[in-house]
Design a protein around this motif. Structure first.
Motif, PDB file in Angstrom:
ATOM      1  N   ALA A 147       0.744  -1.156   0.018  1.00 47.04           N
ATOM      2  CA  ALA A 147       0.012   0.133   0.018  1.00 47.04           C
ATOM      3  C   ALA A 147       0.945   1.268   0.088  1.00 47.04           C
ATOM      4  CB  ALA A 147      -1.115  -0.118   1.186  1.00 47.04           C
ATOM      5  N   LEU A 148       0.331   2.222  -0.360  1.00 47.75           N
ATOM      6  CA  LEU A 148       0.930   3.663  -0.343  1.00 47.75           C
ATOM      7  C   LEU A 148       1.625   3.896   1.023  1.00 47.75           C
ATOM      8  CD1 LEU A 148      -1.252   6.026  -2.434  1.00 47.75           C
ATOM      9  CD2 LEU A 148       1.176   5.135  -3.007  1.00 47.75           C
ATOM     10  N   SER A 149       0.999   3.675   2.087  1.00 52.19           N
ATOM     11  CA  SER A 149       1.613   3.680   3.366  1.00 52.19           C
ATOM     12  C   SER A 149       3.061   2.979   3.676  1.00 52.19           C
ATOM     13  CB  SER A 149       0.815   3.221   4.627  1.00 52.19           C
ATOM     14  OG  SER A 149       0.566   2.017   4.444  1.00 52.19           O
ATOM     15  N   TRP A 150       3.511   2.373   2.706  1.00 53.72           N
ATOM     16  CA  TRP A 150       4.714   1.354   2.889  1.00 53.72           C
ATOM     17  C   TRP A 150       5.949   2.694   2.657  1.00 53.72           C
ATOM     18  CZ3 TRP A 150       5.354  -4.081   0.849  1.00 53.72           C
ATOM     19  CH2 TRP A 150       4.299  -4.929   1.420  1.00 53.72           C
ATOM     20  N   ILE A 151       5.689   3.653   1.922  1.00 54.29           N
ATOM     21  CA  ILE A 151       6.654   4.590   1.855  1.00 54.29           C
ATOM     22  C   ILE A 151       7.009   5.321   3.145  1.00 54.29           C
ATOM     23  CG2 ILE A 151       6.848   6.780   0.682  1.00 54.29           C
ATOM     24  CD1 ILE A 151       4.951   5.902  -1.425  1.00 54.29           C
ATOM     25  N   LEU A 152       6.010   5.455   4.036  1.00 50.20           N
ATOM     26  CA  LEU A 152       6.587   5.904   5.541  1.00 50.20           C
ATOM     27  C   LEU A 152       7.442   5.047   6.098  1.00 50.20           C
ATOM     28  CD1 LEU A 152       2.829   6.699   6.576  1.00 50.20           C
ATOM     29  CD2 LEU A 152       4.349   8.167   5.641  1.00 50.20           C
ATOM     30  N   VAL A 153       7.861   3.903   5.600  1.00 51.92           N
ATOM     31  CA  VAL A 153       8.896   3.086   6.279  1.00 51.92           C
ATOM     32  C   VAL A 153      10.258   3.849   6.191  1.00 51.92           C
ATOM     33  CG1 VAL A 153      10.277   1.036   6.040  1.00 51.92           C
ATOM     34  CG2 VAL A 153       7.949   0.849   5.897  1.00 51.92           C
ATOM     35  N   LEU A 154      10.420   4.623   4.879  1.00 50.68           N
ATOM     36  CA  LEU A 154      11.624   5.145   4.702  1.00 50.68           C
ATOM     37  C   LEU A 154      11.990   6.406   5.816  1.00 50.68           C
ATOM     38  CD1 LEU A 154      11.679   5.209   0.816  1.00 50.68           C
ATOM     39  CD2 LEU A 154      12.995   3.739   2.404  1.00 50.68           C
ATOM     40  N   PRO A 155      11.086   7.429   5.896  1.00 43.29           N
ATOM     41  CA  PRO A 155      11.341   8.277   6.999  1.00 43.29           C
ATOM     42  C   PRO A 155      11.593   7.670   8.437  1.00 43.29           C
ATOM     43  CG  PRO A 155       9.200   8.475   5.925  1.00 43.29           C
ATOM     44  CD  PRO A 155       9.999   7.564   5.129  1.00 43.29           C
ATOM     45  N   ALA A 156      10.681   6.745   8.784  1.00 48.50           N
ATOM     46  CA  ALA A 156      10.908   6.079   9.909  1.00 48.50           C
ATOM     47  C   ALA A 156      12.350   5.697  10.184  1.00 48.50           C
ATOM     48  CB  ALA A 156       9.706   5.189  10.078  1.00 48.50           C
ATOM     49  N   LEU A 157      12.704   5.021   9.227  1.00 48.12           N
ATOM     50  CA  LEU A 157      14.297   4.541   9.248  1.00 48.12           C
ATOM     51  C   LEU A 157      14.890   5.401   9.382  1.00 48.12           C
ATOM     52  CD1 LEU A 157      13.895   1.294   6.901  1.00 48.12           C
ATOM     53  CD2 LEU A 157      13.951   1.291   9.514  1.00 48.12           C
ATOM     54  N   MET A 170       1.129  -1.973   8.009  1.00 49.03           N
ATOM     55  CA  MET A 170      -0.112  -2.653   8.333  1.00 49.03           C
ATOM     56  C   MET A 170      -1.277  -1.886   8.804  1.00 49.03           C
ATOM     57  SD  MET A 170       1.567  -5.879  10.517  1.00 49.03           S
ATOM     58  CE  MET A 170       2.353  -4.836  11.767  1.00 49.03           C
ATOM     59  N   SER A 171      -1.105  -0.525   8.409  1.00 49.04           N
ATOM     60  CA  SER A 171      -2.252   0.321   8.635  1.00 49.04           C
ATOM     61  C   SER A 171      -3.535  -0.051   7.925  1.00 49.04           C
ATOM     62  CB  SER A 171      -1.927   1.934   8.463  1.00 49.04           C
ATOM     63  OG  SER A 171      -1.703   1.911   6.944  1.00 49.04           O
ATOM     64  N   HIS A 172      -3.566  -0.527   6.943  1.00 48.92           N
ATOM     65  CA  HIS A 172      -4.724  -0.635   6.150  1.00 48.92           C
ATOM     66  C   HIS A 172      -5.127  -2.160   6.439  1.00 48.92           C
ATOM     67  CE1 HIS A 172      -1.026  -2.274   3.895  1.00 48.92           C
ATOM     68  NE2 HIS A 172      -1.678  -3.100   3.302  1.00 48.92           N
ATOM     69  N   GLU A 173      -4.509  -3.074   7.368  1.00 44.63           N
ATOM     70  CA  GLU A 173      -4.839  -4.308   7.739  1.00 44.63           C
ATOM     71  C   GLU A 173      -5.362  -4.306   9.076  1.00 44.63           C
ATOM     72  OE1 GLU A 173      -5.011  -6.746   5.641  1.00 44.63           O
ATOM     73  OE2 GLU A 173      -3.829  -5.930   3.966  1.00 44.63           O
ATOM     74  N   GLY A 174      -5.648  -3.174   9.501  1.00 47.14           N
ATOM     75  CA  GLY A 174      -6.396  -3.415  10.832  1.00 47.14           C
ATOM     76  C   GLY A 174      -5.390  -2.878  11.943  1.00 47.14           C
ATOM     77  N   TYR A 175      -4.220  -2.194  11.584  1.00 51.64           N
ATOM     78  CA  TYR A 175      -3.572  -1.569  12.540  1.00 51.64           C
ATOM     79  C   TYR A 175      -3.785  -0.258  12.771  1.00 51.64           C
ATOM     80  CZ  TYR A 175       0.891  -1.408  15.595  1.00 51.64           C
ATOM     81  OH  TYR A 175       1.872  -1.089  16.766  1.00 51.64           O
ATOM     82  N   ASP A 176      -4.691   0.230  13.392  1.00 51.18           N
ATOM     83  CA  ASP A 176      -5.295   1.364  13.494  1.00 51.18           C
ATOM     84  C   ASP A 176      -4.304   2.433  14.313  1.00 51.18           C
ATOM     85  OD1 ASP A 176      -7.260   3.539  12.831  1.00 51.18           O
ATOM     86  OD2 ASP A 176      -7.561   3.182  15.133  1.00 51.18           O
TER      87      ASP A 176
END
Length: 315
Positions: free
Chosen positions: A181-191, A271-277
């Motif tokens: 999902a698009l939210s996977w892009i947020l992994v980069l700034p978090a890392l 996992m925000s789109h899979e129930g990790y709210d």
């Protein structure tokens, strides 16, 4: 200046040196000398580090390659070790102790593996930082270079190792039905933020470990305690829900624990789109706190390490 000797000859005496009477410090100042290994100014130190960026990268890659060179499976252990840890934690905490409470059943394994991989990144950076100076005294004493190159290089080595692990993590996500999902892009700034935080910790513990080698023996116990308090195997909000005997300050400490923040940010990204709210699992203003931890610890660690630059490797 000259004078006549007893046999009629003339003896010539040396004229007094203009340096006569000057102290060593005054002589050094007069001829532009400086103390060998003296600490440079902060801006100059940063410039020296930048000029050695190629060494930092090459050193981290060499250490990563050599880490498992004696093992038959080689670099496979980079991923196999945290995976085996995750399997043990799943059996003990997920099956026996019911630590998956409050987490959707179908994403608990990705939740757990993400936590193990991300916390291992911080843990390994700290452990490598403790030995960065004391474990490389030959290099420190033989060559002149900014000593911060070593802990930074070790933190970079652990980032490279995590990136290899991320490939396996993505395969696990897909295997358990977590689609991209698009939210996977947020992994980069978090890392990036976590790397800044880890680098600061590595610098802090590198200075401490350079004078107290026994710290390397104590750190595994500290890191294990930190891991159990960071929600690697469970959701902190779910575990604290309904427990009135837990003081509010402890709730805040666990929620704003930097290790927990970076783990939850990456879990949310995956996992925000899979129930990790976010409303359930993430505290408010979490990105601001993640950035604050990275900047404060990163800068404080760098300055703290730089302050003792001239003492590393001496006695």
């Amino acid at each position: 200046m000259s004078e006549t000797t007893h046999d009629g000859g003339v003896a010539v005496s040396a004229s007094p040196s203009p340096d006569d009477g000057l102290s060593p410090a005054e002589l050094a100042a007069k001829y532009g000398l400086s103390v060998s290994g003296a600490r440079p100014g902060l801006s100059e130190y940063v410039r020296q580090l930048w000029s050695r960026r190629h060494f930092i990268i090459a050193f981290s890659q060499a250490k990563l390659t050599a880490q498992y060179s004696q093992a038959k499976l080689g670099q496979v252990w980079q991923v196999a070790t945290p995976l085996l840890n995750a399997a043990v934690y799943f059996f003990i905490f997920g099956l026996l102790l019911g630590a998956k409470r409050g987490i959707p059943e179908d994403i608990y394994v990705p939740f757990l593996v993400t936590g193990v991989f991300v916390f291992t990144f911080t843990q390994s950076s700290v452990m490598a930082g403790v030995r960065a100076i004391s474990g490389n005294l030959g290099l420190v004493r033989a060559l002149h270079f900014p000593r911060a190159s070593l802990p930074i290089s070790f933190a970079l080595q652990q980032l490279q190792q995590l990136l290899f692990s991320m490939i396996v993590l993505i395969l696990i996500m897909l295997g358990f039905g977590v689609m991209p999902a698009l939210s996977w892009i947020l992994v980069l700034p978090a890392l990036v933020l976590q790397f800044g935080f880890n680098m600061g910790l590595a610098l802090i513990f590198a200075r401490m470990g350079s004078k107290t080698p026994d710290l390397a023996q104590l750190m595994p116990f500290i890191m294990r305690t930190w891991m159990y308090a960071s929600g690697v195997m469970f959701s902190i909000p779910a575990m604290l829900a309904g427990k009135e005997n837990v003081p509010s300050w402890l709730d805040d400490v666990l929620q704003w624990n930097p290790a927990a923040i970076y783990m939850d940010l990456i879990r949310f990204a995956f996992m925000s789109h899979e129930g990790y709210d976010a409303g359930t699992y993430l505290p408010p203003h979490v990105w601001a706190f993640a950035a604050a931890w990275a900047v404060v610890i990163g800068l404080a660690g760098f300055i703290y390490f730089w302050k003792a630059e001239e003492r590393y490797g001496r006695g």
